[in-house]
Design a protein around this motif. Structure first.
Motif, PDB file in Angstrom:
ATOM      1  N   ALA A 154      -7.242  13.221   0.388  1.00 35.33           N
ATOM      2  CA  ALA A 154      -8.115  12.747  -0.692  1.00 35.33           C
ATOM      3  C   ALA A 154      -7.357  12.674  -2.010  1.00 35.33           C
ATOM      4  N   GLN A 155      -6.541  13.694  -2.286  1.00 41.08           N
ATOM      5  CA  GLN A 155      -5.760  13.682  -3.527  1.00 41.08           C
ATOM      6  C   GLN A 155      -4.720  12.564  -3.510  1.00 41.08           C
ATOM      7  N   ASP A 156      -4.020  12.414  -2.399  1.00 38.11           N
ATOM      8  CA  ASP A 156      -3.021  11.342  -2.331  1.00 38.11           C
ATOM      9  C   ASP A 156      -3.672   9.972  -2.472  1.00 38.11           C
ATOM     10  N   THR A 157      -4.866   9.806  -1.929  1.00 34.47           N
ATOM     11  CA  THR A 157      -5.552   8.513  -2.005  1.00 34.47           C
ATOM     12  C   THR A 157      -5.819   8.121  -3.450  1.00 34.47           C
ATOM     13  N   VAL A 158      -6.407   9.027  -4.239  1.00 33.51           N
ATOM     14  CA  VAL A 158      -6.728   8.668  -5.628  1.00 33.51           C
ATOM     15  C   VAL A 158      -5.464   8.549  -6.466  1.00 33.51           C
ATOM     16  N   ARG A 159      -4.490   9.402  -6.242  1.00 30.44           N
ATOM     17  CA  ARG A 159      -3.240   9.324  -7.000  1.00 30.44           C
ATOM     18  C   ARG A 159      -2.511   8.012  -6.708  1.00 30.44           C
ATOM     19  N   HIS A 218      -0.457   2.030  -6.804  1.00 32.61           N
ATOM     20  CA  HIS A 218      -0.997   0.722  -6.437  1.00 32.61           C
ATOM     21  C   HIS A 218      -1.384  -0.077  -7.682  1.00 32.61           C
ATOM     22  N   ALA A 219      -1.902   0.614  -8.689  1.00 28.76           N
ATOM     23  CA  ALA A 219      -2.237  -0.081  -9.937  1.00 28.76           C
ATOM     24  C   ALA A 219      -0.995  -0.725 -10.540  1.00 28.76           C
ATOM     25  N   GLN A 220       0.136  -0.016 -10.502  1.00 25.21           N
ATOM     26  CA  GLN A 220       1.369  -0.561 -11.053  1.00 25.21           C
ATOM     27  C   GLN A 220       1.863  -1.754 -10.228  1.00 25.21           C
ATOM     28  N   ILE A 221       1.738  -1.669  -8.920  1.00 26.62           N
ATOM     29  CA  ILE A 221       2.144  -2.782  -8.060  1.00 26.62           C
ATOM     30  C   ILE A 221       1.274  -4.007  -8.332  1.00 26.62           C
ATOM     31  N   HIS A 222      -0.033  -3.802  -8.453  1.00 29.84           N
ATOM     32  CA  HIS A 222      -0.920  -4.913  -8.809  1.00 29.84           C
ATOM     33  C   HIS A 222      -0.502  -5.529 -10.140  1.00 29.84           C
ATOM     34  N   SER A 223      -0.123  -4.690 -11.094  1.00 27.61           N
ATOM     35  CA  SER A 223       0.284  -5.181 -12.413  1.00 27.61           C
ATOM     36  C   SER A 223       1.528  -6.050 -12.316  1.00 27.61           C
ATOM     37  N   TRP A 224       2.494  -5.645 -11.513  1.00 23.54           N
ATOM     38  CA  TRP A 224       3.708  -6.442 -11.340  1.00 23.54           C
ATOM     39  C   TRP A 224       3.353  -7.824 -10.787  1.00 23.54           C
ATOM     40  N   PHE A 225       2.538  -7.863  -9.731  1.00 25.53           N
ATOM     41  CA  PHE A 225       2.147  -9.141  -9.146  1.00 25.53           C
ATOM     42  C   PHE A 225       1.317  -9.970 -10.127  1.00 25.53           C
ATOM     43  N   ALA A 226       0.404  -9.306 -10.839  1.00 20.74           N
ATOM     44  CA  ALA A 226      -0.458 -10.023 -11.789  1.00 20.74           C
ATOM     45  C   ALA A 226       0.353 -10.683 -12.893  1.00 20.74           C
ATOM     46  N   ASN A 227       1.535 -10.139 -13.182  1.00 18.79           N
ATOM     47  CA  ASN A 227       2.433 -10.727 -14.176  1.00 18.79           C
ATOM     48  C   ASN A 227       3.352 -11.789 -13.575  1.00 18.79           C
ATOM     49  N   GLY A 228       3.129 -12.108 -12.312  1.00 24.63           N
ATOM     50  CA  GLY A 228       3.898 -13.171 -11.674  1.00 24.63           C
ATOM     51  C   GLY A 228       5.196 -12.732 -11.043  1.00 24.63           C
ATOM     52  N   ILE A 245       0.875  -1.176   0.000  1.00 23.96           N
ATOM     53  CA  ILE A 245       0.000   0.000   0.000  1.00 23.96           C
ATOM     54  C   ILE A 245       0.912   1.225   0.000  1.00 23.96           C
ATOM     55  N   PRO A 246       1.048   1.890  -1.162  1.00 22.95           N
ATOM     56  CA  PRO A 246       2.069   2.933  -1.310  1.00 22.95           C
ATOM     57  C   PRO A 246       1.591   4.324  -0.903  1.00 22.95           C
ATOM     58  N   GLY A 247       2.335   4.965  -0.028  1.00 24.77           N
ATOM     59  CA  GLY A 247       2.049   6.353   0.312  1.00 24.77           C
ATOM     60  C   GLY A 247       0.854   6.520   1.231  1.00 24.77           C
ATOM     61  N   LEU A 248       0.363   7.763   1.276  1.00 25.97           N
ATOM     62  CA  LEU A 248      -0.707   8.153   2.200  1.00 25.97           C
ATOM     63  C   LEU A 248      -2.080   7.876   1.602  1.00 25.97           C
ATOM     64  N   TYR A 249      -2.932   7.227   2.395  1.00 27.58           N
ATOM     65  CA  TYR A 249      -4.326   6.972   2.045  1.00 27.58           C
ATOM     66  C   TYR A 249      -5.223   7.539   3.137  1.00 27.58           C
ATOM     67  N   SER A 250      -6.491   7.721   2.810  1.00 30.28           N
ATOM     68  CA  SER A 250      -7.453   8.040   3.856  1.00 30.28           C
ATOM     69  C   SER A 250      -7.579   6.831   4.775  1.00 30.28           C
ATOM     70  N   PRO A 251      -7.961   7.043   6.036  1.00 29.29           N
ATOM     71  CA  PRO A 251      -8.121   5.904   6.936  1.00 29.29           C
ATOM     72  C   PRO A 251      -9.084   4.854   6.385  1.00 29.29           C
ATOM     73  N   ARG A 292      -4.810  -9.678 -10.245  1.00 27.63           N
ATOM     74  CA  ARG A 292      -5.533  -9.426 -11.491  1.00 27.63           C
ATOM     75  C   ARG A 292      -6.941  -8.909 -11.202  1.00 27.63           C
ATOM     76  N   ASP A 293      -7.573  -9.503 -10.207  1.00 26.89           N
ATOM     77  CA  ASP A 293      -8.917  -9.043  -9.834  1.00 26.89           C
ATOM     78  C   ASP A 293      -8.879  -7.606  -9.318  1.00 26.89           C
ATOM     79  N   ARG A 294      -7.879  -7.292  -8.488  1.00 22.37           N
ATOM     80  CA  ARG A 294      -7.778  -5.927  -7.950  1.00 22.37           C
ATOM     81  C   ARG A 294      -7.457  -4.929  -9.061  1.00 22.37           C
ATOM     82  N   LEU A 295      -6.592  -5.325  -9.975  1.00 22.48           N
ATOM     83  CA  LEU A 295      -6.244  -4.433 -11.082  1.00 22.48           C
ATOM     84  C   LEU A 295      -7.453  -4.187 -11.976  1.00 22.48           C
TER      85      LEU A 295
END
Length: 446
Positions: free
Chosen positions: A374-379, A385-395, A209-215, A250-253
Protein backbone atom coordinates in the motif's frame (compact mmCIF):
# COMPACT_ATOMS: atom_id res chain seq x y z
CA UNK A 1 -18.31 -45.45 -75.70
CA UNK A 2 -19.52 -42.93 -73.17
CA UNK A 3 -19.16 -45.41 -70.36
CA UNK A 4 -15.56 -46.22 -71.35
CA UNK A 5 -14.68 -42.53 -71.60
CA UNK A 6 -16.13 -41.83 -68.18
CA UNK A 7 -14.20 -44.76 -66.73
CA UNK A 8 -10.98 -43.52 -68.33
CA UNK A 9 -11.49 -40.04 -66.90
CA UNK A 10 -12.12 -41.50 -63.45
CA UNK A 11 -8.96 -43.56 -63.62
CA UNK A 12 -6.97 -40.51 -64.72
CA UNK A 13 -8.39 -38.51 -61.80
CA UNK A 14 -7.52 -41.22 -59.32
CA UNK A 15 -4.03 -41.49 -60.79
CA UNK A 16 -3.56 -37.70 -60.50
CA UNK A 17 -4.71 -37.64 -56.90
CA UNK A 18 -2.41 -40.52 -56.11
CA UNK A 19 0.51 -38.69 -57.70
CA UNK A 20 -0.28 -35.58 -55.68
CA UNK A 21 -0.52 -37.62 -52.49
CA UNK A 22 2.83 -39.30 -53.22
CA UNK A 23 4.34 -35.89 -53.95
CA UNK A 24 3.02 -34.42 -50.69
CA UNK A 25 4.17 -37.35 -48.61
CA UNK A 26 7.61 -37.25 -50.17
CA UNK A 27 7.94 -33.49 -49.55
CA UNK A 28 11.05 -32.94 -47.39
CA UNK A 29 9.23 -30.33 -45.27
CA UNK A 30 6.35 -32.67 -44.48
CA UNK A 31 8.72 -35.53 -43.81
CA UNK A 32 10.68 -33.43 -41.37
CA UNK A 33 7.48 -32.26 -39.68
CA UNK A 34 6.34 -35.84 -39.23
CA UNK A 35 9.64 -36.61 -37.53
CA UNK A 36 9.18 -33.79 -34.99
CA UNK A 37 8.20 -35.05 -31.52
CA UNK A 38 4.64 -34.35 -30.42
CA UNK A 39 3.82 -31.78 -27.76
CA UNK A 40 3.08 -34.54 -25.24
CA UNK A 41 6.43 -36.16 -26.04
CA UNK A 42 8.26 -32.86 -25.54
CA UNK A 43 6.58 -32.39 -22.18
CA UNK A 44 7.79 -35.82 -21.07
CA UNK A 45 11.31 -35.19 -22.38
CA UNK A 46 11.49 -31.81 -20.64
CA UNK A 47 10.85 -33.54 -17.32
CA UNK A 48 13.67 -35.99 -17.95
CA UNK A 49 16.50 -36.13 -15.42
CA UNK A 50 18.92 -36.32 -18.32
CA UNK A 51 20.04 -32.71 -18.64
CA UNK A 52 20.72 -32.73 -22.38
CA UNK A 53 17.35 -34.31 -23.19
CA UNK A 54 15.56 -31.89 -20.89
CA UNK A 55 17.26 -28.76 -22.24
CA UNK A 56 16.56 -29.70 -25.86
CA UNK A 57 12.89 -30.32 -25.09
CA UNK A 58 12.62 -27.06 -23.12
CA UNK A 59 13.98 -25.12 -26.09
CA UNK A 60 11.38 -26.73 -28.37
CA UNK A 61 8.56 -26.14 -25.88
CA UNK A 62 9.45 -22.44 -25.77
CA UNK A 63 8.68 -22.30 -29.48
CA UNK A 64 5.07 -23.16 -28.55
CA UNK A 65 4.99 -20.13 -26.21
CA UNK A 66 1.91 -20.14 -23.92
CA UNK A 67 0.73 -23.44 -25.39
CA UNK A 68 3.99 -25.06 -24.28
CA UNK A 69 3.68 -23.55 -20.80
CA UNK A 70 0.11 -24.80 -20.44
CA UNK A 71 0.96 -28.27 -21.75
CA UNK A 72 3.69 -28.76 -19.15
CA UNK A 73 1.61 -27.24 -16.34
CA UNK A 74 -1.42 -29.40 -17.17
CA UNK A 75 0.70 -32.54 -17.23
CA UNK A 76 2.38 -31.96 -13.87
CA UNK A 77 0.19 -29.50 -11.96
CA UNK A 78 -0.39 -31.96 -9.09
CA UNK A 79 3.33 -32.67 -8.71
CA UNK A 80 4.71 -29.14 -9.13
CA UNK A 81 4.15 -27.90 -5.53
CA UNK A 82 6.36 -30.63 -4.08
CA UNK A 83 8.84 -31.20 -6.91
CA UNK A 84 11.57 -28.59 -7.26
CA UNK A 85 12.96 -30.19 -10.44
CA UNK A 86 9.64 -29.89 -12.23
CA UNK A 87 9.25 -26.30 -11.05
CA UNK A 88 12.73 -25.46 -12.34
CA UNK A 89 11.83 -27.01 -15.71
CA UNK A 90 8.66 -24.93 -15.98
CA UNK A 91 10.63 -21.83 -14.94
CA UNK A 92 12.99 -22.49 -17.86
CA UNK A 93 10.07 -22.82 -20.29
CA UNK A 94 8.53 -19.57 -19.02
CA UNK A 95 11.84 -17.78 -18.30
CA UNK A 96 10.36 -16.69 -14.97
CA UNK A 97 11.05 -17.99 -11.47
CA UNK A 98 7.94 -19.41 -9.73
CA UNK A 99 6.13 -19.79 -13.03
CA UNK A 100 3.91 -22.55 -11.63
CA UNK A 101 2.09 -19.78 -9.74
CA UNK A 102 1.66 -17.44 -12.75
CA UNK A 103 1.89 -19.58 -15.92
CA UNK A 104 3.23 -16.61 -17.89
CA UNK A 105 5.46 -16.90 -20.96
CA UNK A 106 8.18 -14.24 -21.26
CA UNK A 107 10.30 -13.23 -24.23
CA UNK A 108 13.92 -12.30 -23.58
CA UNK A 109 14.47 -10.91 -27.09
CA UNK A 110 12.69 -7.59 -27.68
CA UNK A 111 12.76 -8.08 -31.45
CA UNK A 112 10.90 -11.38 -31.08
CA UNK A 113 8.42 -9.69 -28.74
CA UNK A 114 7.85 -6.94 -31.32
CA UNK A 115 7.16 -9.54 -34.00
CA UNK A 116 4.67 -11.30 -31.72
CA UNK A 117 3.06 -7.95 -30.94
CA UNK A 118 2.59 -7.17 -34.61
CA UNK A 119 1.11 -10.61 -35.28
CA UNK A 120 -1.27 -10.54 -32.31
CA UNK A 121 -2.16 -6.85 -32.19
CA UNK A 122 -1.29 -6.81 -28.47
CA UNK A 123 0.99 -4.19 -26.84
CA UNK A 124 4.22 -5.27 -25.16
CA UNK A 125 4.76 -5.19 -21.40
CA UNK A 126 8.53 -4.96 -20.99
CA UNK A 127 10.05 -5.41 -17.54
CA UNK A 128 13.45 -3.95 -16.64
CA UNK A 129 15.05 -5.30 -13.49
CA UNK A 130 18.38 -5.88 -11.79
CA UNK A 131 19.39 -9.50 -12.20
CA UNK A 132 17.30 -12.05 -14.10
CA UNK A 133 13.60 -12.78 -13.70
CA UNK A 134 14.25 -16.53 -13.82
CA UNK A 135 16.69 -16.39 -10.88
CA UNK A 136 15.65 -16.70 -7.24
CA UNK A 137 17.88 -13.76 -6.31
CA UNK A 138 16.82 -11.08 -8.75
CA UNK A 139 16.28 -7.63 -7.22
CA UNK A 140 13.78 -7.45 -4.36
CA UNK A 141 11.04 -5.64 -6.26
CA UNK A 142 11.06 -8.16 -9.10
CA UNK A 143 10.72 -10.91 -6.47
CA UNK A 144 7.73 -9.04 -5.06
CA UNK A 145 6.24 -8.85 -8.57
CA UNK A 146 6.53 -12.64 -8.75
CA UNK A 147 4.67 -12.87 -5.44
CA UNK A 148 2.05 -10.11 -5.40
CA UNK A 149 1.37 -9.46 -9.10
CA UNK A 150 2.06 -12.30 -11.52
CA UNK A 151 0.32 -15.10 -9.50
CA UNK A 152 -2.75 -12.91 -8.93
CA UNK A 153 -5.60 -14.43 -10.95
CA UNK A 154 -6.76 -11.11 -12.40
CA UNK A 155 -3.27 -9.88 -13.24
CA UNK A 156 -2.18 -13.19 -14.74
CA UNK A 157 -5.26 -13.40 -16.95
CA UNK A 158 -4.89 -9.80 -18.10
CA UNK A 159 -1.23 -10.32 -19.00
CA UNK A 160 -1.85 -13.59 -20.84
CA UNK A 161 -4.84 -12.32 -22.81
CA UNK A 162 -3.86 -8.77 -23.68
CA UNK A 163 -0.07 -8.31 -23.57
CA UNK A 164 3.12 -9.75 -25.00
CA UNK A 165 5.55 -10.15 -22.10
CA UNK A 166 9.25 -9.35 -22.27
CA UNK A 167 11.96 -8.83 -19.68
CA UNK A 168 15.49 -7.48 -19.84
CA UNK A 169 18.15 -7.19 -17.17
CA UNK A 170 19.29 -3.63 -16.53
CA UNK A 171 22.48 -4.86 -14.83
CA UNK A 172 23.50 -7.63 -12.43
CA UNK A 173 22.00 -7.34 -8.96
CA UNK A 174 24.45 -6.88 -6.02
CA UNK A 175 24.38 -9.78 -3.55
CA UNK A 176 25.75 -10.05 -0.06
CA UNK A 177 26.43 -13.26 1.85
CA UNK A 178 26.65 -13.43 5.63
CA UNK A 179 28.48 -16.52 6.86
CA UNK A 180 27.54 -17.33 10.45
CA UNK A 181 30.53 -19.65 10.78
CA UNK A 182 28.50 -22.71 11.76
CA UNK A 183 27.43 -23.84 8.31
CA UNK A 184 24.57 -21.36 8.02
CA UNK A 185 24.72 -18.68 5.34
CA UNK A 186 22.36 -15.81 4.63
CA UNK A 187 22.36 -14.54 1.05
CA UNK A 188 20.32 -11.56 -0.12
CA UNK A 189 20.31 -8.81 -2.71
CA UNK A 190 20.97 -5.12 -2.16
CA UNK A 191 19.55 -2.02 -3.89
CA UNK A 192 17.99 -1.86 -7.35
CA UNK A 193 14.48 -1.23 -8.61
CA UNK A 194 12.24 -2.49 -11.42
CA UNK A 195 9.82 -0.94 -13.89
CA UNK A 196 7.22 -2.16 -16.39
CA UNK A 197 7.17 -0.35 -19.75
CA UNK A 198 4.09 -0.52 -21.96
CA UNK A 199 5.32 -0.47 -25.58
CA UNK A 200 3.73 -0.49 -28.99
CA UNK A 201 4.64 -3.13 -31.58
CA UNK A 202 7.65 -1.06 -32.68
CA UNK A 203 9.01 -0.98 -29.14
CA UNK A 204 8.13 2.69 -28.56
CA UNK A 205 7.04 3.63 -25.02
CA UNK A 206 3.40 4.39 -24.26
CA UNK A 207 3.67 4.51 -20.47
CA UNK A 208 5.79 3.19 -17.61
CA UNK A 209 4.66 1.72 -14.29
CA UNK A 210 7.51 2.22 -11.80
CA UNK A 211 8.13 -0.13 -8.89
CA UNK A 212 5.70 -2.21 -6.86
CA UNK A 213 1.94 -1.58 -6.99
CA UNK A 214 -1.02 -3.40 -5.54
CA UNK A 215 -2.53 -5.88 -8.00
CA UNK A 216 -5.63 -3.70 -8.28
CA UNK A 217 -3.72 -0.47 -9.04
CA UNK A 218 -1.35 -2.33 -11.38
CA UNK A 219 -4.27 -3.58 -13.49
CA UNK A 220 -5.83 -0.12 -13.63
CA UNK A 221 -2.59 1.36 -14.94
CA UNK A 222 -2.19 -1.42 -17.49
CA UNK A 223 -5.71 -0.93 -18.82
CA UNK A 224 -5.22 2.84 -19.09
CA UNK A 225 -2.00 2.40 -21.05
CA UNK A 226 -3.56 -0.27 -23.25
CA UNK A 227 -6.33 2.17 -24.11
CA UNK A 228 -3.78 4.79 -25.16
CA UNK A 229 -1.97 2.25 -27.33
CA UNK A 230 -5.21 1.33 -29.10
CA UNK A 231 -5.89 5.00 -29.87
CA UNK A 232 -2.63 5.09 -31.80
CA UNK A 233 -3.74 2.06 -33.82
CA UNK A 234 -0.20 1.36 -35.02
CA UNK A 235 0.03 4.74 -36.69
CA UNK A 236 3.35 6.05 -37.95
CA UNK A 237 2.02 9.60 -38.17
CA UNK A 238 4.49 11.38 -35.87
CA UNK A 239 2.23 14.39 -35.29
CA UNK A 240 -0.80 12.27 -34.40
CA UNK A 241 1.27 10.05 -32.14
CA UNK A 242 2.58 13.05 -30.26
CA UNK A 243 -0.89 14.58 -29.88
CA UNK A 244 -2.43 11.35 -28.56
CA UNK A 245 0.35 10.61 -26.08
CA UNK A 246 0.70 14.18 -24.82
CA UNK A 247 -3.05 14.39 -24.18
CA UNK A 248 -3.12 10.97 -22.51
CA UNK A 249 -0.33 11.85 -20.11
CA UNK A 250 -1.65 15.35 -19.41
CA UNK A 251 -5.00 13.85 -18.50
CA UNK A 252 -3.37 11.24 -16.24
CA UNK A 253 -1.17 13.86 -14.59
CA UNK A 254 -4.17 16.13 -13.96
CA UNK A 255 -6.05 13.21 -12.39
CA UNK A 256 -3.11 12.38 -10.10
CA UNK A 257 -2.85 16.05 -9.13
CA UNK A 258 -6.54 16.14 -8.14
CA UNK A 259 -6.19 12.92 -6.14
CA UNK A 260 -3.05 14.24 -4.43
CA UNK A 261 -4.69 17.46 -3.25
CA UNK A 262 -7.82 15.56 -2.19
CA UNK A 263 -5.77 13.09 -0.14
CA UNK A 264 -3.81 15.86 1.56
CA UNK A 265 -7.10 17.48 2.53
CA UNK A 266 -8.42 14.19 3.93
CA UNK A 267 -5.31 13.98 6.10
CA UNK A 268 -5.66 17.64 7.21
CA UNK A 269 -2.29 18.44 5.63
CA UNK A 270 -1.55 21.72 3.84
CA UNK A 271 -1.81 21.75 0.05
CA UNK A 272 1.47 21.44 -1.82
CA UNK A 273 2.73 20.85 -5.31
CA UNK A 274 2.62 17.33 -6.65
CA UNK A 275 5.89 17.62 -8.56
CA UNK A 276 9.11 18.93 -7.07
CA UNK A 277 12.31 19.69 -9.01
CA UNK A 278 14.50 16.60 -9.34
CA UNK A 279 17.91 16.91 -7.72
CA UNK A 280 20.52 15.74 -10.22
CA UNK A 281 22.90 13.31 -8.57
CA UNK A 282 26.40 12.26 -9.50
CA UNK A 283 28.23 9.09 -8.51
CA UNK A 284 29.80 11.15 -5.70
CA UNK A 285 26.46 11.72 -3.99
CA UNK A 286 24.59 8.53 -4.86
CA UNK A 287 24.09 6.45 -1.74
CA UNK A 288 22.60 2.96 -1.63
CA UNK A 289 20.80 3.61 1.66
CA UNK A 290 18.94 6.55 0.11
CA UNK A 291 18.14 4.60 -3.07
CA UNK A 292 16.81 1.72 -0.98
CA UNK A 293 14.50 4.02 0.98
CA UNK A 294 12.71 4.94 -2.25
CA UNK A 295 10.94 1.58 -2.20
CA UNK A 296 9.23 0.89 1.08
CA UNK A 297 8.72 -2.85 0.67
CA UNK A 298 12.29 -3.76 -0.15
CA UNK A 299 13.64 -1.26 2.37
CA UNK A 300 12.54 -3.60 5.15
CA UNK A 301 14.60 -6.38 3.54
CA UNK A 302 17.74 -4.42 2.66
CA UNK A 303 18.10 -1.69 5.28
CA UNK A 304 19.43 -3.86 8.14
CA UNK A 305 22.38 -4.83 5.92
CA UNK A 306 22.80 -1.48 4.17
CA UNK A 307 23.10 0.45 7.43
CA UNK A 308 26.10 -1.74 8.27
CA UNK A 309 27.71 -1.31 4.86
CA UNK A 310 30.33 1.48 4.53
CA UNK A 311 29.03 4.02 2.05
CA UNK A 312 29.10 7.79 1.67
CA UNK A 313 30.71 9.89 4.44
CA UNK A 314 28.20 11.43 6.85
CA UNK A 315 29.61 14.87 6.18
CA UNK A 316 28.98 14.62 2.44
CA UNK A 317 26.04 16.67 1.14
CA UNK A 318 23.33 14.39 -0.16
CA UNK A 319 20.40 15.86 -2.17
CA UNK A 320 17.00 15.31 -0.53
CA UNK A 321 14.88 12.28 -1.36
CA UNK A 322 11.97 12.92 -3.76
CA UNK A 323 9.72 11.56 -1.01
CA UNK A 324 10.81 14.21 1.47
CA UNK A 325 7.69 16.31 0.79
CA UNK A 326 5.89 14.05 3.29
CA UNK A 327 7.27 12.48 6.44
CA UNK A 328 7.40 8.69 6.65
CA UNK A 329 4.54 8.87 9.16
CA UNK A 330 2.35 10.86 6.77
CA UNK A 331 3.14 8.57 3.85
CA UNK A 332 1.95 5.72 6.08
CA UNK A 333 -1.24 7.65 6.93
CA UNK A 334 -1.86 8.28 3.24
CA UNK A 335 -1.36 4.60 2.40
CA UNK A 336 -3.91 3.61 5.05
CA UNK A 337 -6.57 5.53 3.10
CA UNK A 338 -6.31 2.83 0.43
CA UNK A 339 -5.37 -0.19 2.56
CA UNK A 340 -8.74 -1.87 1.95
CA UNK A 341 -7.92 -1.94 -1.78
CA UNK A 342 -4.70 -3.89 -1.23
CA UNK A 343 -5.09 -7.61 -0.79
CA UNK A 344 -3.28 -10.72 -1.95
CA UNK A 345 -5.30 -13.50 -3.56
CA UNK A 346 -4.89 -17.24 -3.12
CA UNK A 347 -2.26 -17.56 -5.84
CA UNK A 348 0.03 -15.14 -4.01
CA UNK A 349 -0.72 -16.58 -0.56
CA UNK A 350 0.13 -20.14 -1.64
CA UNK A 351 3.46 -18.99 -3.07
CA UNK A 352 4.29 -17.02 0.09
CA UNK A 353 3.46 -19.99 2.29
CA UNK A 354 5.81 -22.21 0.28
CA UNK A 355 8.70 -19.79 0.79
CA UNK A 356 8.14 -18.98 4.47
CA UNK A 357 9.87 -20.63 7.38
CA UNK A 358 7.58 -23.12 9.18
CA UNK A 359 8.01 -21.07 12.36
CA UNK A 360 6.88 -17.81 10.75
CA UNK A 361 3.41 -16.39 11.35
CA UNK A 362 1.65 -16.33 8.00
CA UNK A 363 -0.89 -13.76 9.18
CA UNK A 364 1.79 -11.42 10.48
CA UNK A 365 3.89 -11.69 7.31
CA UNK A 366 0.91 -11.15 4.98
CA UNK A 367 -0.40 -8.14 6.92
CA UNK A 368 3.06 -6.55 6.93
CA UNK A 369 3.59 -7.21 3.23
CA UNK A 370 0.18 -5.77 2.30
CA UNK A 371 0.93 -2.61 4.31
CA UNK A 372 4.24 -2.27 2.48
CA UNK A 373 2.51 -2.73 -0.90
CA UNK A 374 0.00 0.00 0.00
CA UNK A 375 2.82 2.41 0.84
CA UNK A 376 4.76 1.61 -2.32
CA UNK A 377 1.59 2.08 -4.40
CA UNK A 378 0.91 5.64 -3.21
CA UNK A 379 4.59 6.62 -3.22
CA UNK A 380 5.18 5.29 -6.73
CA UNK A 381 2.03 6.89 -8.13
CA UNK A 382 2.44 10.31 -6.50
CA UNK A 383 6.20 10.63 -7.09
CA UNK A 384 7.62 8.35 -9.77
CA UNK A 385 4.60 7.88 -12.04
CA UNK A 386 3.61 11.54 -11.77
CA UNK A 387 7.10 12.52 -12.93
CA UNK A 388 6.97 10.06 -15.84
CA UNK A 389 3.58 11.45 -16.90
CA UNK A 390 5.09 14.95 -16.73
CA UNK A 391 7.96 13.99 -19.04
CA UNK A 392 5.55 12.55 -21.62
CA UNK A 393 3.13 15.47 -21.24
CA UNK A 394 6.02 17.78 -22.17
CA UNK A 395 6.56 15.82 -25.37
CA UNK A 396 9.60 13.84 -24.24
CA UNK A 397 10.27 10.20 -25.18
CA UNK A 398 7.69 10.21 -27.98
CA UNK A 399 10.24 9.51 -30.69
CA UNK A 400 9.56 7.60 -33.87
CA UNK A 401 13.17 6.93 -34.81
CA UNK A 402 14.84 3.56 -34.47
CA UNK A 403 18.48 2.56 -34.45
CA UNK A 404 19.22 -1.03 -35.43
CA UNK A 405 15.64 -1.91 -34.52
CA UNK A 406 15.89 -0.48 -30.99
CA UNK A 407 13.71 2.42 -29.95
CA UNK A 408 15.84 5.41 -28.98
CA UNK A 409 12.91 6.77 -26.99
CA UNK A 410 12.74 3.64 -24.81
CA UNK A 411 16.47 3.64 -24.14
CA UNK A 412 16.44 7.35 -23.24
CA UNK A 413 13.43 6.96 -20.95
CA UNK A 414 14.93 3.98 -19.20
CA UNK A 415 18.20 5.81 -18.65
CA UNK A 416 16.37 8.81 -17.14
CA UNK A 417 14.33 6.55 -14.85
CA UNK A 418 17.33 4.72 -13.42
CA UNK A 419 19.52 7.82 -13.19
CA UNK A 420 17.05 10.34 -11.75
CA UNK A 421 14.19 8.39 -10.17
CA UNK A 422 15.69 5.13 -8.96
CA UNK A 423 19.07 6.71 -8.12
CA UNK A 424 21.04 3.82 -9.60
CA UNK A 425 22.82 5.52 -12.51
CA UNK A 426 24.81 3.50 -15.00
CA UNK A 427 27.72 5.89 -14.36
CA UNK A 428 28.13 4.40 -10.87
CA UNK A 429 29.44 0.83 -11.20
CA UNK A 430 29.10 0.31 -7.43
CA UNK A 431 25.43 1.37 -7.14
CA UNK A 432 26.21 3.62 -4.19
CA UNK A 433 27.61 0.75 -2.13
CA UNK A 434 31.27 1.76 -2.23
CA UNK A 435 32.97 5.07 -1.48
CA UNK A 436 36.71 5.14 -2.07
CA UNK A 437 37.18 7.92 0.47
CA UNK A 438 35.94 5.82 3.40
CA UNK A 439 38.49 3.70 5.25
CA UNK A 440 37.25 0.16 5.95
CA UNK A 441 40.42 -1.59 7.07
CA UNK A 442 39.96 -4.04 4.18
CA UNK A 443 42.10 -4.26 1.06
CA UNK A 444 40.70 -2.08 -1.71
CA UNK A 445 38.03 -3.40 -4.03
CA UNK A 446 38.91 -4.04 -7.68
Amino acid sequence: MLGNKTLANSCFALFSLGAIAISVISSPQIARASEQPSLDSLVQQAASKDQVTSQQAIAKLREFKNVGVDAFWNAYQKDLPNNSQLRATLDAICQQKDCDASRLYWYKDLEAAKTASKESGKPILSLRLLGNLNDELSCANSRFFRTALYPNAGVSQLLRDRFILHWQSERPVPKVTIDFGDGRKLEQTLTGNSIHYVLDSDGRPIDAIPGLYSPQAFMENLKDAEGAEKLLNNTNDVKLRREVLVKYHRDRLAKIERNWQSDLKRLNLPAQRLLEPIAIRTPANVDATIASRLTFGKMAVEMPTLTRTPSAPISEVIPPSPFAKLSDANWARLARLFQNRVYLDQGSLKLMERKLSPSASMTTVVNSFERAIAQDTVRNEYVFHAQIHSWFANGEFIGNENLNGNSLALNSLNRRVYDQLFLTPASDPWLGLVNENVYTGISKVN
